[in-house]
Write an enzyme that holds these catalytic residues in place. Structure first.
Site, PDB file in Angstrom:
ATOM      1  CG  ASN A  15       6.572  -3.681  -9.460  1.00 26.01           C
ATOM      2  OD1 ASN A  15       6.048  -2.837 -10.170  1.00 26.01           O
ATOM      3  ND2 ASN A  15       6.361  -3.756  -8.158  1.00 26.01           N
ATOM      4  CB  THR A  16       9.152  -9.436 -11.651  1.00 27.90           C
ATOM      5  OG1 THR A  16       9.390  -9.399 -10.237  1.00 27.90           O
ATOM      6  CG2 THR A  16      10.065 -10.475 -12.273  1.00 27.90           C
ATOM      7  N   GLY A  48      13.003  -6.535  -4.173  1.00 27.39           N
ATOM      8  CA  GLY A  48      12.893  -7.966  -4.441  1.00 27.39           C
ATOM      9  C   GLY A  48      12.299  -8.250  -5.808  1.00 27.39           C
ATOM     10  CG  ASP A  49       8.495  -6.730  -6.722  1.00 27.29           C
ATOM     11  OD1 ASP A  49       8.407  -7.810  -6.095  1.00 27.29           O
ATOM     12  OD2 ASP A  49       7.721  -5.761  -6.541  1.00 27.29           O
ATOM     13  CB  ALA A  50      14.365  -4.640  -8.901  1.00 23.57           C
TER      14      ALA A  50
END
Length: 346
Positions: free
Chosen positions: A68-69, A298-300
């Protein structure tokens, strides 16, 4: 002047197919899950995935925290900037992951395991809460020999920033350490994410092995508190915990370590090694009506923040870029940001 090398950012972790479905307290209790948590699946959880697909209107989304990150960072950065590595099975779900990453412009170099299926993460949605239960399967089969292979290691050498999700500490620590040593010896940037409370709680030894190599350590307040408890700190002050992490012994002393702790809608806490004061950065505001899905925020944030580091932005700008991408993410079934344009960042 020569052109910049392609794929300056390399990300490593566990590629998963997210199975997101609507749930309730009864479903949580049935599988002994908390409303807002992230755990590894046990045998008692294996029926959850079919339950979500069959009875809970589930949607399939390319997932895995660092994947995702990586997608988020590639959304912000120029084309051919981000490479992601992990292990998948030889099945249709792996193909779905490849198609989703290709659509995002993200290059993936998966190790393919011939026996285990592609990893899955069951996500139970209750209101704004997300309970994530991960069956690693093939993701648990990543091997150092893939990273060191003649096809992949030149890409490692080409990259200047490495991002590793803490979840990979349950899989292949030697691969994490290979990137850590490469970064330290060559003056590159090594970024680690705590990822979930159970990482410092149950994988502290592995986490501690990586800590001298952290140039940046990212986490949220719950993860920071879990780290503090595991480390025997007598404080629950997020700023003090961030200072402690920033101040740990460092292998590459040419660069000060930075600890970044997000707190949802509260200010992001940043501590820099050797600096007494702790910085606080207020988040970008968003109304409750605009919030659609907080899963992966949080991943973003990490994606935007790491993109800022890759671009050579200041620490303040990188934090703001992370907050900006996280804000976009929670307005979508996520983490996604497809309705906006990366050029809109201001």
């Amino acid at each position: 002047m020569g052109s910049k090398p392609e794929y300056p950012l390399l990300c490593l972790e566990n590629p998963l197919l997210d199975i997101q479905g609507e749930g309730d307290e009864a479903l949580l209790q049935q599988y002994e899950l908390k409303a807002n948590d992230a755990i590894l699946a046990e045998e008692k959880h294996m029926g959850l995935y079919s339950e979500l697909l069959t009875n809970r209107n589930a949607k399939l989304i390319a997932g895995g925290a660092a994947q995702n990150t990586a997608r988020g960072a590639q959304y912000v950065l120029p084309p051919k900037s981000v490479l992601y590595i992990g292990c998948v099975g030889k099945d249709e779900y792996a193909q779905k992951l490849r198609e989703a990453c290709d659509a995002a412009g993200l290059r993936v170099e998966y190790r393919v395991d011939e026996t285990a299926p592609t990893g899955r993460c069951g996500v139970i949605i209750t209101g704004h809460n997300r309970s994530m239960c991960t069956h690693l399967a093939a993701a648990n089969e990543y091997k150092l020999d893939h990273l060191k292979s003649p096809e992949i290691w030149p890409l490692v050498e080409q990259a200047s920033v490495y991002y590793v999700g803490g979840f990979h500490l349950t899989v292949c620590v030697p691969a994490v350490m290979a990137l850590a040593h490469e970064a330290s010896e060559k003056g590159k940037t090594f970024i680690m994410n705590l990822s979930a409370p159970f990482i410092p709680q149950f994988f502290k030894q592995q986490l501690d092995e990586t800590s001298p190599y952290w140039d940046y350590i990212i986490g949220n307040e719950t993860e920071a508190l879990a780290y503090a408890e595991a480390a025997g700190l007598k404080t629950k002050d997020i700023g003090e915990i961030a200072k402690y992490m920033a101040g740990l012994k460092k292998a590459n002393e040419r660069r000060k370590r930075v600890a970044v702790i997000t707190q949802g809608t509260d200010p992001t806490i940043v501590a820099v090694q050797g600096e007494e004061s702790v910085k606080q950065y207020p988040v970008r505001t968003i109304s409750k009506e605009q919030i659609y899905d907080t899963n992966g925020a949080g991943d973003a944030f990490a994606g935007g923040f790491v993109a800022g580091i890759v671009e050579g932005r200041t620490l303040e700008e990188s934090v703001d870029m992370g907050q900006w991408l996280a804000r976009l993410s929670i307005m979508e079934l996520g983490p996604q940001w497809g309705k906006c344009n990366a050029n809109e960042y201001i």
